[in-house]
Design a protein around this motif. Structure first.
Motif, mmCIF file in Angstrom:
data_model
loop_
_atom_site.group_PDB
_atom_site.id
_atom_site.type_symbol
_atom_site.label_atom_id
_atom_site.label_comp_id
_atom_site.label_asym_id
_atom_site.label_seq_id
_atom_site.Cartn_x
_atom_site.Cartn_y
_atom_site.Cartn_z
ATOM 1 N N HIS A 1 28.787 31.811 59.634
ATOM 2 C CA HIS A 1 27.443 31.905 59.067
ATOM 3 C C HIS A 1 27.493 32.192 57.569
ATOM 4 C CE1 HIS A 1 26.121 32.634 63.322
ATOM 5 N NE2 HIS A 1 25.303 31.677 62.924
ATOM 6 N N SER A 2 28.353 33.086 57.172
ATOM 7 C CA SER A 2 28.417 33.424 55.752
ATOM 8 C C SER A 2 28.948 32.241 54.943
ATOM 9 C CB SER A 2 29.263 34.671 55.509
ATOM 10 O OG SER A 2 30.607 34.460 55.891
ATOM 11 N N GLN A 3 29.920 31.516 55.480
ATOM 12 C CA GLN A 3 30.437 30.368 54.758
ATOM 13 C C GLN A 3 29.391 29.251 54.690
ATOM 14 O OE1 GLN A 3 33.932 28.198 56.213
ATOM 15 N NE2 GLN A 3 34.686 28.252 54.115
ATOM 16 N N ALA A 4 28.633 29.059 55.741
ATOM 17 C CA ALA A 4 27.564 28.060 55.717
ATOM 18 C C ALA A 4 26.528 28.424 54.654
ATOM 19 C CB ALA A 4 26.905 27.957 57.088
ATOM 20 N N ARG A 5 26.202 29.702 54.557
ATOM 21 C CA ARG A 5 25.248 30.164 53.543
ATOM 22 C C ARG A 5 25.833 29.967 52.142
ATOM 23 N NH1 ARG A 5 23.547 34.440 55.808
ATOM 24 N NH2 ARG A 5 25.329 35.739 55.247
ATOM 25 N N GLN A 6 27.115 30.234 51.975
ATOM 26 C CA GLN A 6 27.759 30.032 50.678
ATOM 27 C C GLN A 6 27.736 28.557 50.285
ATOM 28 O OE1 GLN A 6 31.553 31.837 51.540
ATOM 29 N NE2 GLN A 6 30.972 33.765 50.556
ATOM 30 N N ILE A 7 27.984 27.687 51.227
ATOM 31 C CA ILE A 7 27.935 26.252 50.949
ATOM 32 C C ILE A 7 26.519 25.844 50.564
ATOM 33 C CG2 ILE A 7 28.094 23.957 52.025
ATOM 34 C CD1 ILE A 7 30.503 25.102 53.644
ATOM 35 N N ALA A 8 25.530 26.335 51.291
ATOM 36 C CA ALA A 8 24.137 26.006 50.973
ATOM 37 C C ALA A 8 23.757 26.500 49.579
ATOM 38 C CB ALA A 8 23.206 26.599 52.027
ATOM 39 N N MET A 9 24.182 27.705 49.233
ATOM 40 C CA MET A 9 23.899 28.247 47.899
ATOM 41 C C MET A 9 24.574 27.397 46.829
ATOM 42 S SD MET A 9 24.271 32.324 48.404
ATOM 43 C CE MET A 9 23.049 33.303 49.245
ATOM 44 N N TYR A 10 25.821 27.035 47.064
ATOM 45 C CA TYR A 10 26.575 26.213 46.119
ATOM 46 C C TYR A 10 25.875 24.867 45.905
ATOM 47 C CZ TYR A 10 30.370 23.324 44.280
ATOM 48 O OH TYR A 10 31.124 22.463 43.521
ATOM 49 N N LEU A 11 25.485 24.217 46.990
ATOM 50 C CA LEU A 11 24.826 22.917 46.887
ATOM 51 C C LEU A 11 23.465 23.027 46.206
ATOM 52 C CD1 LEU A 11 25.748 21.399 50.363
ATOM 53 C CD2 LEU A 11 26.619 20.692 48.124
ATOM 54 N N ALA A 12 22.754 24.106 46.474
ATOM 55 C CA ALA A 12 21.458 24.306 45.808
ATOM 56 C C ALA A 12 21.647 24.414 44.300
ATOM 57 C CB ALA A 12 20.772 25.557 46.352
ATOM 58 N N HIS A 13 22.739 25.031 43.895
ATOM 59 C CA HIS A 13 23.014 25.196 42.469
ATOM 60 C C HIS A 13 23.541 23.903 41.844
ATOM 61 C CE1 HIS A 13 23.934 27.147 38.725
ATOM 62 N NE2 HIS A 13 25.222 26.873 38.843
ATOM 63 N N VAL A 14 24.575 23.326 42.463
ATOM 64 C CA VAL A 14 25.255 22.172 41.873
ATOM 65 C C VAL A 14 24.462 20.878 42.066
ATOM 66 C CG1 VAL A 14 27.348 20.764 42.009
ATOM 67 C CG2 VAL A 14 27.510 23.249 42.067
ATOM 68 N N ALA A 15 24.025 20.618 43.279
ATOM 69 C CA ALA A 15 23.379 19.338 43.582
ATOM 70 C C ALA A 15 21.885 19.328 43.267
ATOM 71 C CB ALA A 15 23.614 18.969 45.041
ATOM 72 N N CYS A 16 21.246 20.484 43.427
ATOM 73 C CA CYS A 16 19.791 20.540 43.217
ATOM 74 C C CYS A 16 19.401 21.121 41.862
ATOM 75 C CB CYS A 16 19.127 21.356 44.331
ATOM 76 S SG CYS A 16 19.378 20.658 45.964
ATOM 77 N N GLY A 17 20.347 21.746 41.185
ATOM 78 C CA GLY A 17 20.079 22.265 39.853
ATOM 79 C C GLY A 17 19.276 23.553 39.789
ATOM 80 N N LEU A 18 19.185 24.263 40.911
ATOM 81 C CA LEU A 18 18.477 25.538 40.892
ATOM 82 C C LEU A 18 19.329 26.592 40.197
ATOM 83 C CD1 LEU A 18 17.084 25.673 44.545
ATOM 84 C CD2 LEU A 18 15.856 25.027 42.470
ATOM 85 N N THR A 19 18.663 27.537 39.554
ATOM 86 C CA THR A 19 19.407 28.631 38.931
ATOM 87 C C THR A 19 19.872 29.596 40.012
ATOM 88 O OG1 THR A 19 17.497 30.088 38.636
ATOM 89 C CG2 THR A 19 17.950 28.475 36.866
ATOM 90 N N MET A 20 20.852 30.400 39.668
ATOM 91 C CA MET A 20 21.359 31.380 40.626
ATOM 92 C C MET A 20 20.286 32.410 40.968
ATOM 93 S SD MET A 20 25.316 31.821 39.574
ATOM 94 C CE MET A 20 26.344 30.371 39.412
ATOM 95 N N THR A 21 19.438 32.714 40.024
ATOM 96 C CA THR A 21 18.327 33.639 40.284
ATOM 97 C C THR A 21 17.363 33.034 41.291
ATOM 98 O OG1 THR A 21 18.535 34.599 38.085
ATOM 99 C CG2 THR A 21 16.437 34.935 39.218
ATOM 100 N N GLN A 22 17.016 31.759 41.123
ATOM 101 C CA GLN A 22 16.110 31.088 42.063
ATOM 102 C C GLN A 22 16.708 31.051 43.468
ATOM 103 O OE1 GLN A 22 15.906 27.429 39.803
ATOM 104 N NE2 GLN A 22 13.748 27.789 39.281
ATOM 105 N N ILE A 23 17.979 30.734 43.549
ATOM 106 C CA ILE A 23 18.646 30.664 44.853
ATOM 107 C C ILE A 23 18.681 32.045 45.494
ATOM 108 C CG2 ILE A 23 20.814 30.123 46.039
ATOM 109 C CD1 ILE A 23 21.313 28.132 43.622
ATOM 110 N N GLY A 24 18.985 33.063 44.701
ATOM 111 C CA GLY A 24 18.988 34.428 45.211
ATOM 112 C C GLY A 24 17.652 34.817 45.806
ATOM 113 N N GLN A 25 16.586 34.420 45.148
ATOM 114 C CA GLN A 25 15.245 34.732 45.655
ATOM 115 C C GLN A 25 14.986 34.014 46.977
ATOM 116 O OE1 GLN A 25 12.854 33.601 42.286
ATOM 117 N NE2 GLN A 25 13.032 35.613 41.318
ATOM 118 N N LEU A 26 15.438 32.768 47.084
ATOM 119 C CA LEU A 26 15.249 32.007 48.324
ATOM 120 C C LEU A 26 15.989 32.620 49.509
ATOM 121 C CD1 LEU A 26 15.591 28.352 46.970
ATOM 122 C CD2 LEU A 26 13.511 29.428 47.851
ATOM 123 N N TYR A 27 17.152 33.203 49.243
ATOM 124 C CA TYR A 27 17.982 33.770 50.301
ATOM 125 C C TYR A 27 17.884 35.294 50.383
ATOM 126 C CZ TYR A 27 20.181 29.301 51.259
ATOM 127 O OH TYR A 27 20.410 28.005 51.630
#
Length: 68
Positions: free
Chosen positions: A8-34
């Motif tokens: 579960h934690s690795q799946a979440r890490q992958i999702a966070m990574y993809l949100a940042h790299v592929a979707c261009g979200l900032t780390m702050t935005q991703i943090g708020q989502l999760y």
């Protein structure tokens, strides 16, 4: 049970990574989502970047990025 937690934690890490790299979200935005801190997202991205040194994992991540 520990293996499930790791998965579960690795799946979440992958999702966070993809949100940042592929979707261009900032780390702050991703943090708020999760409901996590920006530094947690940064850590997740570093973990996934390190795992991309493994050829098979990198191939899978490339496919996911292209899919997004």
């Amino acid at each position: 049970m520990q293996r499930g937690v790791l998965a579960h934690s690795q799946a979440r890490q992958i999702a966070m990574y993809l949100a940042h790299v592929a979707c261009g979200l900032t780390m702050t935005q991703i943090g708020q989502l999760y409901c996590r801190d920006r530094t947690t997202v940064a850590h997740a991205c570093h973990v996934i970047e390190d795992l991309r040194d493994e050829r098979q994992f990198d191939f899978i991540m490339t496919l996911l990025e292209r899919g997004i």
